[in-house]
Design a protein around this motif. Structure first.
Motif, PDB file in Angstrom:
ATOM      1  N   ILE A  56       0.831  -1.205   0.000  1.00  0.00           N
ATOM      2  CA  ILE A  56       0.000   0.000   0.000  1.00  0.00           C
ATOM      3  C   ILE A  56       0.861   1.249   0.000  1.00  0.00           C
ATOM      4  CG2 ILE A  56      -1.614   1.361   1.403  1.00  0.00           C
ATOM      5  CD1 ILE A  56      -2.941  -1.247   2.205  1.00  0.00           C
ATOM      6  N   GLN A  57       1.943   1.239   0.800  1.00  0.00           N
ATOM      7  CA  GLN A  57       2.840   2.389   0.822  1.00  0.00           C
ATOM      8  C   GLN A  57       3.472   2.611  -0.545  1.00  0.00           C
ATOM      9  OE1 GLN A  57       5.712   2.050   3.988  1.00  0.00           O
ATOM     10  NE2 GLN A  57       4.144   1.631   5.532  1.00  0.00           N
ATOM     11  N   THR A  58       3.871   1.517  -1.207  1.00  0.00           N
ATOM     12  CA  THR A  58       4.450   1.621  -2.544  1.00  0.00           C
ATOM     13  C   THR A  58       3.445   2.189  -3.528  1.00  0.00           C
ATOM     14  OG1 THR A  58       5.870  -0.292  -2.111  1.00  0.00           O
ATOM     15  CG2 THR A  58       5.550   0.335  -4.412  1.00  0.00           C
ATOM     16  N   GLN A  59       2.212   1.684  -3.442  1.00  0.00           N
ATOM     17  CA  GLN A  59       1.158   2.174  -4.328  1.00  0.00           C
ATOM     18  C   GLN A  59       0.897   3.656  -4.089  1.00  0.00           C
ATOM     19  OE1 GLN A  59      -3.074   1.281  -3.636  1.00  0.00           O
ATOM     20  NE2 GLN A  59      -3.065   0.242  -5.611  1.00  0.00           N
ATOM     21  N   ASN A  60       0.864   4.071  -2.813  1.00  0.00           N
ATOM     22  CA  ASN A  60       0.617   5.476  -2.499  1.00  0.00           C
ATOM     23  C   ASN A  60       1.740   6.374  -3.006  1.00  0.00           C
ATOM     24  OD1 ASN A  60      -1.807   4.922  -1.278  1.00  0.00           O
ATOM     25  ND2 ASN A  60      -0.989   4.883   0.797  1.00  0.00           N
ATOM     26  N   ILE A  61       2.976   5.885  -2.917  1.00  0.00           N
ATOM     27  CA  ILE A  61       4.120   6.656  -3.420  1.00  0.00           C
ATOM     28  C   ILE A  61       3.995   6.861  -4.929  1.00  0.00           C
ATOM     29  CG2 ILE A  61       6.604   6.575  -3.838  1.00  0.00           C
ATOM     30  CD1 ILE A  61       6.870   5.208  -1.094  1.00  0.00           C
ATOM     31  N   LEU A  62       3.590   5.800  -5.647  1.00  0.00           N
ATOM     32  CA  LEU A  62       3.410   5.909  -7.094  1.00  0.00           C
ATOM     33  C   LEU A  62       2.287   6.885  -7.435  1.00  0.00           C
ATOM     34  CD1 LEU A  62       3.785   2.151  -8.131  1.00  0.00           C
ATOM     35  CD2 LEU A  62       5.420   3.998  -8.499  1.00  0.00           C
ATOM     36  N   LYS A  63       1.199   6.847  -6.643  1.00  0.00           N
ATOM     37  CA  LYS A  63       0.097   7.781  -6.862  1.00  0.00           C
ATOM     38  C   LYS A  63       0.540   9.216  -6.618  1.00  0.00           C
ATOM     39  CE  LYS A  63      -3.686   4.607  -5.688  1.00  0.00           C
ATOM     40  NZ  LYS A  63      -4.725   4.286  -4.680  1.00  0.00           N
ATOM     41  N   GLU A  64       1.315   9.410  -5.547  1.00  0.00           N
ATOM     42  CA  GLU A  64       1.812  10.749  -5.244  1.00  0.00           C
ATOM     43  C   GLU A  64       2.717  11.254  -6.366  1.00  0.00           C
ATOM     44  OE1 GLU A  64       3.583  11.278  -1.407  1.00  0.00           O
ATOM     45  OE2 GLU A  64       2.042  10.072  -0.415  1.00  0.00           O
ATOM     46  N   LYS A  65       3.571  10.368  -6.876  1.00  0.00           N
ATOM     47  CA  LYS A  65       4.477  10.736  -7.961  1.00  0.00           C
ATOM     48  C   LYS A  65       3.686  11.162  -9.197  1.00  0.00           C
ATOM     49  CE  LYS A  65       8.460   8.942 -10.541  1.00  0.00           C
ATOM     50  NZ  LYS A  65       9.334   7.753 -10.756  1.00  0.00           N
ATOM     51  N   GLU A  66       2.676  10.377  -9.548  1.00  0.00           N
ATOM     52  CA  GLU A  66       1.831  10.705 -10.699  1.00  0.00           C
ATOM     53  C   GLU A  66       1.093  12.026 -10.473  1.00  0.00           C
ATOM     54  OE1 GLU A  66      -2.002   8.826 -13.131  1.00  0.00           O
ATOM     55  OE2 GLU A  66      -0.978   7.661 -11.586  1.00  0.00           O
ATOM     56  N   TYR A  67       0.609  12.209  -9.249  1.00  0.00           N
ATOM     57  CA  TYR A  67      -0.123  13.431  -8.910  1.00  0.00           C
ATOM     58  C   TYR A  67       0.787  14.655  -8.995  1.00  0.00           C
ATOM     59  CZ  TYR A  67      -2.634  16.818  -6.005  1.00  0.00           C
ATOM     60  OH  TYR A  67      -3.249  17.950  -5.533  1.00  0.00           O
ATOM     61  N   ILE A  68       2.014  14.522  -8.489  1.00  0.00           N
ATOM     62  CA  ILE A  68       2.961  15.643  -8.537  1.00  0.00           C
ATOM     63  C   ILE A  68       3.283  16.026  -9.974  1.00  0.00           C
ATOM     64  CG2 ILE A  68       5.350  16.293  -8.038  1.00  0.00           C
ATOM     65  CD1 ILE A  68       5.072  14.671  -5.422  1.00  0.00           C
ATOM     66  N   TYR A  69       3.433  15.036 -10.848  1.00  0.00           N
ATOM     67  CA  TYR A  69       3.685  15.327 -12.261  1.00  0.00           C
ATOM     68  C   TYR A  69       2.516  16.108 -12.872  1.00  0.00           C
ATOM     69  CZ  TYR A  69       7.833  12.339 -12.543  1.00  0.00           C
ATOM     70  OH  TYR A  69       9.082  11.806 -12.388  1.00  0.00           O
ATOM     71  N   LYS A  70       1.307  15.719 -12.502  1.00  0.00           N
ATOM     72  CA  LYS A  70       0.125  16.432 -13.001  1.00  0.00           C
ATOM     73  C   LYS A  70       0.109  17.867 -12.487  1.00  0.00           C
ATOM     74  CE  LYS A  70      -3.827  14.116 -12.863  1.00  0.00           C
ATOM     75  NZ  LYS A  70      -4.885  13.225 -12.340  1.00  0.00           N
ATOM     76  N   ARG A  71       0.434  18.042 -11.197  1.00  0.00           N
ATOM     77  CA  ARG A  71       0.474  19.379 -10.611  1.00  0.00           C
ATOM     78  C   ARG A  71       1.526  20.249 -11.298  1.00  0.00           C
ATOM     79  NH1 ARG A  71      -1.217  20.734  -5.439  1.00  0.00           N
ATOM     80  NH2 ARG A  71      -0.257  22.735  -5.983  1.00  0.00           N
TER      81      ARG A  71
END
Length: 265
Positions: A56-71
């Protein structure tokens, strides 16, 4: 204790066995097997929990990374728009002066679209939580679920952000799953506000009219590592923060209320 005393009685009563040594050896092996099974079961449960948490932590990190790129992408668009604001206003003015109202309207919509795109990515102001909400919002849109929220300016205090993000993600997963079963008027309303030393979260979602959802686990998630991990994990997180969780079922909707203490004693 009962097993212990029974074993003492059996082991010390030679008349119970025709071959005492064999009988006692058999009992010893039996109890060792039972103890090993219990130990292995507990180890396996603990190992699975650790493995699931890491996943779950790995998945959340990937989501955060994708979100930051969008931002970053949206921020760059906005900076360019602000840099060119004078030129854009001149162009709009020229369109209006030439009575080219449709072109002026299209340009204004394009400029506003950048601002709206940025605002759509900001939910609470925290990257970890916003990345989870943004991911669930995309899933809700795919399933024709109307999503509304009121969650800005949340105060977290001593609440661990990753745990709060996990809690919100699991709660929204359950809401989305319930909405999928509704043919019309699918909606989710997410609200978070602070009240004294507590963070209060309300998630309202539509359900099939006159039904009683079962609140014990997520039962049908595409994400296999979260399968059966929903409500029980939410309850565990709530318990760690001296909080409370309640489900209130109405005629065609269910309201989840979660209260978390923001300050540790």
């Amino acid at each position: 204790m009962f097993i212990y005393f029974c074993s003492i009685v059996i082991v010390n009563t030679s008349s119970l066995f025709y071959f005492p040594v064999v009988g006692r050896t058999f009992l010893f092996v039996m109890f060792i097997s039972i103890a090993s099974s219990i130990f292995f079961d507990r180890y396996q449960v603990k190992h699975e929990k650790i493995e699931k948490d890491l996943a779950i932590q790995t998945q959340n990190i990937l989501k955060e990374k994708e979100y930051i790129y969008k931002r970053i992408s949206v921020d760059e668009k906005e900076r360019k728009m602000r840099h060119d604001v004078r030129n854009n206003l001149d162009i709009v003015y020229g369109y209006l002066k030439d009575k080219k109202y449709e072109k002026a309207e299209d340009l204004v919509k394009e400029l506003l679209g950048v601002v709206e795109e940025r605002d759509a990515l900001i939910h609470t102001g925290n990257v970890s939580i916003d990345s989870v909400i943004d991911d669930k919002l995309s899933l809700a849109k795919e399933k024709n679920i109307i999503y509304e929220e009121n969650a800005k300016n949340m105060y977290y205090g001593d609440i661990e952000i990753n745990e709060l993000a996990l809690l919100i993600g699991l709660a929204l997963d359950n809401a989305i799953e319930a909405c999928e079963k509704v043919e019309e008027n699918r909606y989710i309303y997410f609200e978070a506000r602070n009240k004294k030393d507590y963070l209060v979260i309300h998630i309202t979602n539509s359900i099939i009219p006159h039904t009683k959802p079962r609140f014990y686990k997520t039962s049908k998630l595409v994400d296999k590592m979260n399968h059966g991990f929903g409500v029980e994990e939410i309850k565990d997180i709530v318990k760690r923060y001296d909080g409370d969780i309640q489900y209130d079922t109405k005629e065609d909707r269910v309201i989840l209320r979660i209260i978390l203490k923001t300050k540790k004693d």
